[in-house]
Design an enzyme around this catalytic site. Structure first.
Site, PDB file in Angstrom:
ATOM      1  N   GLY A 146       2.683   2.602  10.731  1.00  0.00           N
ATOM      2  CA  GLY A 146       3.616   3.706  10.532  1.00  0.00           C
ATOM      3  C   GLY A 146       4.341   4.124  11.793  1.00  0.00           C
ATOM      4  O   GLY A 146       4.982   5.181  11.825  1.00  0.00           O
ATOM      5  N   GLU A 203      -5.121  -4.681  10.764  1.00  0.00           N
ATOM      6  CA  GLU A 203      -4.124  -3.623  10.923  1.00  0.00           C
ATOM      7  C   GLU A 203      -4.383  -2.868  12.223  1.00  0.00           C
ATOM      8  O   GLU A 203      -5.199  -1.938  12.249  1.00  0.00           O
ATOM      9  CB  GLU A 203      -4.192  -2.649   9.736  1.00  0.00           C
ATOM     10  CG  GLU A 203      -3.905  -3.292   8.394  1.00  0.00           C
ATOM     11  CD  GLU A 203      -3.338  -2.287   7.397  1.00  0.00           C
ATOM     12  OE1 GLU A 203      -2.314  -2.608   6.789  1.00  0.00           O
ATOM     13  OE2 GLU A 203      -3.888  -1.191   7.251  1.00  0.00           O
ATOM     14  N   HIS A 254      -9.521   1.163   5.034  1.00  0.00           N
ATOM     15  CA  HIS A 254      -8.225   1.357   5.696  1.00  0.00           C
ATOM     16  C   HIS A 254      -8.390   2.283   6.902  1.00  0.00           C
ATOM     17  O   HIS A 254      -9.210   3.206   6.869  1.00  0.00           O
ATOM     18  CB  HIS A 254      -7.212   1.945   4.713  1.00  0.00           C
ATOM     19  CG  HIS A 254      -5.817   1.907   5.253  1.00  0.00           C
ATOM     20  ND1 HIS A 254      -5.338   2.866   6.107  1.00  0.00           N
ATOM     21  CD2 HIS A 254      -4.825   0.999   5.106  1.00  0.00           C
ATOM     22  CE1 HIS A 254      -4.090   2.554   6.454  1.00  0.00           C
ATOM     23  NE2 HIS A 254      -3.765   1.427   5.853  1.00  0.00           N
ATOM     24  N   GLY A 314       2.922  -1.048   4.303  1.00  0.00           N
ATOM     25  CA  GLY A 314       2.920   0.376   3.993  1.00  0.00           C
ATOM     26  C   GLY A 314       4.335   0.847   3.684  1.00  0.00           C
ATOM     27  O   GLY A 314       4.866   0.615   2.603  1.00  0.00           O
ATOM     28  N   GLY A 315       4.955   1.500   4.646  1.00  0.00           N
ATOM     29  CA  GLY A 315       6.266   2.136   4.454  1.00  0.00           C
ATOM     30  C   GLY A 315       7.296   1.255   3.766  1.00  0.00           C
ATOM     31  O   GLY A 315       7.983   1.705   2.831  1.00  0.00           O
ATOM     32  N   GLU A 374      -6.732   4.711   7.921  1.00  0.00           N
ATOM     33  CA  GLU A 374      -6.568   6.141   7.652  1.00  0.00           C
ATOM     34  C   GLU A 374      -7.844   6.722   7.056  1.00  0.00           C
ATOM     35  O   GLU A 374      -8.174   7.888   7.283  1.00  0.00           O
ATOM     36  CB  GLU A 374      -5.347   6.351   6.736  1.00  0.00           C
ATOM     37  CG  GLU A 374      -4.054   6.136   7.527  1.00  0.00           C
ATOM     38  CD  GLU A 374      -2.929   5.464   6.757  1.00  0.00           C
ATOM     39  OE1 GLU A 374      -2.947   5.470   5.521  1.00  0.00           O
ATOM     40  OE2 GLU A 374      -2.032   4.927   7.440  1.00  0.00           O
ATOM     41  N   SER A 376       3.735  -1.826  10.328  1.00  0.00           N
ATOM     42  CA  SER A 376       5.185  -1.873  10.541  1.00  0.00           C
ATOM     43  C   SER A 376       5.822  -3.209  10.172  1.00  0.00           C
ATOM     44  O   SER A 376       6.772  -3.646  10.821  1.00  0.00           O
ATOM     45  CB  SER A 376       5.520  -1.481  11.987  1.00  0.00           C
ATOM     46  OG  SER A 376       5.087  -0.158  12.259  1.00  0.00           O
ATOM     47  N   ASN A 389       0.869  -1.181   0.000  1.00  0.00           N
ATOM     48  CA  ASN A 389       0.000   0.000   0.000  1.00  0.00           C
ATOM     49  C   ASN A 389       0.900   1.223   0.000  1.00  0.00           C
ATOM     50  O   ASN A 389       1.488   1.557   1.024  1.00  0.00           O
ATOM     51  CB  ASN A 389      -0.905  -0.036   1.241  1.00  0.00           C
ATOM     52  CG  ASN A 389      -1.748   1.220   1.380  1.00  0.00           C
ATOM     53  OD1 ASN A 389      -1.779   2.063   0.472  1.00  0.00           O
ATOM     54  ND2 ASN A 389      -2.430   1.344   2.503  1.00  0.00           N
ATOM     55  N   TRP A 390       0.992   1.862  -1.171  1.00  0.00           N
ATOM     56  CA  TRP A 390       1.928   2.992  -1.301  1.00  0.00           C
ATOM     57  C   TRP A 390       1.370   4.270  -0.670  1.00  0.00           C
ATOM     58  O   TRP A 390       2.048   5.281  -0.615  1.00  0.00           O
ATOM     59  CB  TRP A 390       2.260   3.217  -2.782  1.00  0.00           C
ATOM     60  CG  TRP A 390       3.075   2.103  -3.395  1.00  0.00           C
ATOM     61  CD1 TRP A 390       3.538   0.964  -2.767  1.00  0.00           C
ATOM     62  CD2 TRP A 390       3.536   2.011  -4.752  1.00  0.00           C
ATOM     63  NE1 TRP A 390       4.252   0.191  -3.647  1.00  0.00           N
ATOM     64  CE2 TRP A 390       4.265   0.806  -4.876  1.00  0.00           C
ATOM     65  CE3 TRP A 390       3.406   2.832  -5.872  1.00  0.00           C
ATOM     66  CZ2 TRP A 390       4.861   0.415  -6.082  1.00  0.00           C
ATOM     67  CZ3 TRP A 390       3.989   2.435  -7.068  1.00  0.00           C
ATOM     68  CH2 TRP A 390       4.714   1.237  -7.169  1.00  0.00           C
ATOM     69  N   LYS A 391       0.117   4.253  -0.284  1.00  0.00           N
ATOM     70  CA  LYS A 391      -0.544   5.434   0.315  1.00  0.00           C
ATOM     71  C   LYS A 391      -0.321   6.664  -0.580  1.00  0.00           C
ATOM     72  O   LYS A 391      -0.253   6.512  -1.802  1.00  0.00           O
ATOM     73  CB  LYS A 391      -0.051   5.635   1.751  1.00  0.00           C
ATOM     74  CG  LYS A 391      -0.227   4.344   2.579  1.00  0.00           C
ATOM     75  CD  LYS A 391      -0.061   4.542   4.056  1.00  0.00           C
ATOM     76  CE  LYS A 391      -0.253   3.197   4.768  1.00  0.00           C
ATOM     77  NZ  LYS A 391      -0.152   3.306   6.213  1.00  0.00           N
TER      78      LYS A 391
END
Ligand code: 13P
Length: 251
Positions: free
Chosen positions: A173, A167, A95, A234-235, A97, A213, A9-11
């Protein structure tokens, strides 16, 4: 057996050339990772360009969100048919966010899941508790409410197209990953909920990813848990070495 499924997930990150370059690198190495499903979910404006890089590869294209109406006067929104049109096979829905920053409700997420399934898009449904909810011992109740609210009216046969992503919000993150035992406990709860709502066959088949993470250094331990079927990254999915490292652990 459930096939491991790793999705990036590149957000809201990268620019067009960075997105295309990262996709090309993943494709270049993807044949080394057999027996797993791989997807990347770039920002919507880069879907077409990234999709071009993924053609004839084993890496699938996914979106990070969609609207539940198929077309019409919904300024700024993107529909399921549009995502299909640009080559998406997956769409992340619910998600944290979107739930917590943008105020999405279970009822909206439910309509989106329904709309995604109607056009053969495979939803990745995210659930997860806040830190204060975990500390209050409410994790199971929170994810149960999110799960049942988001899956209202979705049939057992439709569930074969749905992936669930657990999640925990406190792990996203933050570098604070859930322990393999914490992840396994919630994944097993989620699978039991699916069994109670549907049946054993559906519960045994549904893939449940862990997200929060995930890195190459913790992926193996998380993925070794019996109810952890993959990762939503993610990251670390923005860094080619890290993402390839996670794919290697899943293979
Ligand atoms: P991080 O891997 O950056 O913690 O993000 C997880 C996530 O939200 C994936 O959807």
């Amino acid at each position: 057996m459930r096939k491991p499924f790793i999705a990036g997930n590149w957000k809201m990150n990268l620019d067009s050339s960075g997105a295309v370059q990262l996709a090309a690198e993943i494709v270049k190495h993807s044949s080394a990772f057999q027996g797993i499903d791989i997807a990347i979910c770039p920002p919507a404006v880069y879907l077409l360009a990234v999709g071009g890089e993924l053609e004839n590869s084993a890496v699938a294209l996914g979106a990070q969100n969609m609207y539940f109406e198929p077309s019409g006067a919904f300024t700024g929104e993107i529909s399921g048919p549009m995502l299909r049109d640009v080559g998406c096979r997956y769409v992340i829905l619910g998600h944290s966010e979107r739930r917590h920053i943008l105020g999405e409700t279970d009822a909206e997420i439910n309509r989106k899941i329904d709309a995604a399934l109607a056009v053969d898009l495979n939803p990745i449904l995210c659930v997860g508790e806040l830190l204060e909810e975990r500390e209050a011992g409410e994790t199971e109740a929170v994810v149960e409410k999110q799960l049942s609210g988001s899956l209202q009216g979705i049939s057992a046969s439709q569930m074969s197209s749905v992936t669930i992503a657990y999640e925990p919000v406190w792990a996203i993150g933050t570098g604070k990953v859930a322990t393999p035992e914490q992840a396994q406990e919630v994944h097993a709860d989620l699978r039991r909920m699916i069994r109670d709502c549907y049946n054993a066959e559906t519960a045994d088949a549904v893939r449940i990813q862990y997200g929060g993470s995930v890195k190459p250094s913790n992926a193996a331990n998380l993925l070794s848990q019996s109810d952890v079927d993959g990762a939503l990254v993610g990251g670390a999915s923005l860094n080619i070495e890290d993402f390839l490292g996670i794919l290697a652990e899943a293979t």
